[in-house]
Design a protein around this motif. Sequence first.
Motif, short mmCIF file in Angstrom:
data_model
loop_
_atom_site.label_atom_id
_atom_site.label_comp_id
_atom_site.label_asym_id
_atom_site.label_seq_id
_atom_site.Cartn_x
_atom_site.Cartn_y
_atom_site.Cartn_z
N GLY A 184 21.12 15.86 -12.63
CA GLY A 184 22.52 16.12 -12.30
C GLY A 184 22.77 16.16 -10.80
N GLU A 185 23.98 16.56 -10.46
CA GLU A 185 24.39 16.70 -9.05
C GLU A 185 24.51 18.19 -8.75
OE1 GLU A 185 24.72 14.33 -6.95
OE2 GLU A 185 25.38 12.49 -7.93
N VAL A 186 23.75 18.67 -7.78
CA VAL A 186 23.75 20.09 -7.41
C VAL A 186 24.30 20.21 -5.99
CG1 VAL A 186 22.36 22.16 -7.10
CG2 VAL A 186 21.77 20.51 -8.89
N ILE A 187 25.43 20.88 -5.87
CA ILE A 187 26.12 20.95 -4.58
C ILE A 187 26.40 22.40 -4.20
CG2 ILE A 187 28.17 20.27 -3.28
CD1 ILE A 187 26.43 17.92 -4.08
N GLN A 188 26.02 22.77 -2.99
CA GLN A 188 26.34 24.10 -2.45
C GLN A 188 27.55 23.99 -1.52
OE1 GLN A 188 23.32 25.94 -0.03
NE2 GLN A 188 24.25 27.97 -0.18
N THR A 189 28.51 24.88 -1.69
CA THR A 189 29.69 24.92 -0.81
C THR A 189 29.59 26.15 0.08
OG1 THR A 189 31.04 26.17 -2.37
CG2 THR A 189 31.09 23.79 -2.57
N SER A 190 29.20 25.94 1.32
CA SER A 190 29.06 27.06 2.27
C SER A 190 30.38 27.31 2.98
CB SER A 190 27.98 26.74 3.30
OG SER A 190 26.75 26.49 2.66
N LEU A 191 30.56 28.52 3.47
CA LEU A 191 31.73 28.82 4.29
C LEU A 191 31.69 27.96 5.55
CD1 LEU A 191 31.86 32.71 4.05
CD2 LEU A 191 33.34 31.08 2.88
N MET A 192 32.82 27.37 5.89
CA MET A 192 32.86 26.43 7.01
C MET A 192 33.15 27.15 8.33
SD MET A 192 34.75 23.06 5.44
CE MET A 192 36.25 23.85 4.91
N ASP A 193 32.57 26.63 9.41
CA ASP A 193 32.89 27.18 10.72
C ASP A 193 34.21 26.60 11.21
OD1 ASP A 193 32.36 24.59 11.62
OD2 ASP A 193 30.37 25.07 12.35
N ASP A 194 34.65 27.02 12.39
CA ASP A 194 35.98 26.63 12.87
C ASP A 194 36.12 25.12 13.04
OD1 ASP A 194 34.05 27.32 14.98
OD2 ASP A 194 35.60 26.63 16.35
N LYS A 195 35.05 24.47 13.48
CA LYS A 195 35.11 23.01 13.67
C LYS A 195 35.29 22.30 12.34
CE LYS A 195 32.63 19.16 15.83
NZ LYS A 195 31.40 18.74 16.55
N ALA A 196 34.53 22.73 11.33
CA ALA A 196 34.62 22.11 10.00
C ALA A 196 35.99 22.36 9.36
CB ALA A 196 33.51 22.64 9.10
N ILE A 197 36.52 23.57 9.55
CA ILE A 197 37.85 23.87 8.99
C ILE A 197 38.91 23.03 9.67
CG2 ILE A 197 39.61 25.66 8.64
CD1 ILE A 197 37.38 27.72 8.53
N SER A 198 38.81 22.87 10.98
CA SER A 198 39.78 22.04 11.71
C SER A 198 39.76 20.60 11.20
CB SER A 198 39.45 22.05 13.21
OG SER A 198 39.61 23.35 13.74
N THR A 199 38.56 20.08 10.96
CA THR A 199 38.43 18.72 10.42
C THR A 199 39.03 18.65 9.02
OG1 THR A 199 36.41 18.37 11.69
CG2 THR A 199 36.77 16.91 9.81
N LEU B 281 46.77 26.93 16.10
CA LEU B 281 47.81 27.91 15.79
C LEU B 281 47.84 28.22 14.30
CD1 LEU B 281 50.21 29.66 16.65
CD2 LEU B 281 51.67 27.63 16.41
N LEU B 282 47.71 27.19 13.48
CA LEU B 282 47.71 27.38 12.02
C LEU B 282 46.56 28.30 11.61
CD1 LEU B 282 49.02 26.57 9.32
CD2 LEU B 282 47.45 24.64 9.23
N LEU B 283 45.39 28.09 12.20
CA LEU B 283 44.25 28.94 11.89
C LEU B 283 44.47 30.38 12.36
CD1 LEU B 283 41.17 26.65 12.58
CD2 LEU B 283 41.56 28.00 10.53
N GLN B 284 45.11 30.53 13.52
CA GLN B 284 45.42 31.86 14.04
C GLN B 284 46.35 32.62 13.09
OE1 GLN B 284 46.99 31.45 18.04
NE2 GLN B 284 45.15 32.43 18.85
N LEU B 285 47.34 31.92 12.57
CA LEU B 285 48.36 32.56 11.74
C LEU B 285 47.90 32.80 10.31
CD1 LEU B 285 51.58 30.64 12.87
CD2 LEU B 285 50.83 32.91 13.56
N VAL B 286 47.13 31.88 9.76
CA VAL B 286 46.77 31.94 8.34
C VAL B 286 45.38 32.50 8.12
CG1 VAL B 286 46.52 30.57 6.22
CG2 VAL B 286 48.31 30.00 7.86
N GLY B 287 44.47 32.24 9.07
CA GLY B 287 43.09 32.64 8.88
C GLY B 287 42.30 31.50 8.24
N PRO B 288 41.02 31.74 7.92
CA PRO B 288 40.13 30.65 7.50
C PRO B 288 40.07 30.37 6.00
CG PRO B 288 38.86 32.62 7.86
CD PRO B 288 40.29 32.99 8.16
N LYS B 289 40.87 31.07 5.18
CA LYS B 289 40.78 30.86 3.72
C LYS B 289 41.42 29.53 3.34
CE LYS B 289 40.42 35.68 2.31
NZ LYS B 289 40.99 36.77 1.50
N LEU B 290 40.63 28.66 2.73
CA LEU B 290 41.09 27.30 2.45
C LEU B 290 42.26 27.26 1.47
CD1 LEU B 290 37.79 25.21 2.28
CD2 LEU B 290 39.22 25.76 4.23
#
Length: 340
Positions: free
Chosen positions: A140-155, A175-184
């Motif tokens: 099968g396909e085994v994928i881990q989803t780690s918390l992203m850092d600021d650069k990955a979230i920006s992308t 600015l969007l990250l400042q106002l909302v935070g890092p929760k996807l």
Amino acid sequence: MNALQEIHKKIKQNKMAPIYVLYGQEEFLIEEAVNLIINSALSFEEREFNLSVFDMNEVPIDVAVEDAETLPFMGEKRVVLIKDPVFFTGNKDKTKVEHDLKRLEQYLDSPSPDAIVIFTGNYDKLDERKKIVKLLKKNGEVIQTSLMDDKAISTWIKNKVTEADKEIDEEAIHLLLQLVGPKLMLLANEVEKLVLYIGEDTRIDSSVIRNLVPRTLEQNVFALIDMIVKRRTRDALLFFYDLLEQKEEPIKILSLLAGQFRLIYQVKELYKRGYGQNQTGTYLKVHPYRVKLAGDQAAKFSEGELQKIMNDLAEMDYKMKTGKMDKKLLIELFILQLNK
């Protein structure tokens, strides 16, 4: 291209695996991948007969396996979603549900060609020593989803906007990250609103975000601390008064101030010991983006200054709760003293 993006690409090309394991801390990415698999494998009408969901805290695994071995009804595939398979990890199963793992191993060794089985769990890691985990990786396909850092979230934000045929600049993303935070999940909702708001326009800029995205109290307190850090005393006081006008309670503001300064101190200490951003986030159980922001603020204070600030905040908390001093005045004095 990372592993999750590769999976997305294969699914969109209709190259479906018989087994998927999606685990990690970033629940939104897991949910997004699950929805993509289901939507690609089943039409809306087929879901009623060919989509099953099982929680391993409530149902034995052999029941889910039996469902996966059942032929699809009025369709080509069955999709079986299995949540919280703790037996893939080294964690102790705290439920009283008995799972027939031998039956599961047999299925994983020879999965049904008519079914897609998806396992999801909020785990840091799987137990690589277990036979079932080895079979998962083999077939099968085994994928881990780690918390992203600021650069990955920006992308990620930029990609979401691009998918909607719009553009967003770096200042607006920050600015969007400042106002909302890092929760996807929250960021995805805001991006969707921003795209709808600009209509036929193609660009999302900072002015659009300021007009549309609300700032939470936590984000307001972060902005207040940022003003204090930059020695903008007048701005900090005016901002504090605005929060009072918005009916925010001084004791709640104080609590958030204390929490943020505690984080700043902890990050400074761990950085001093040689910890990196992601390692610090894991240790403190805090998102890496919050660690980065706290690290930036920590650079403005000495260790002694931060210890004094935390002692002052603890004393303020006592005075507020015992009514020994006016709540508003306490925070005013705190802001003024920090900027001496």
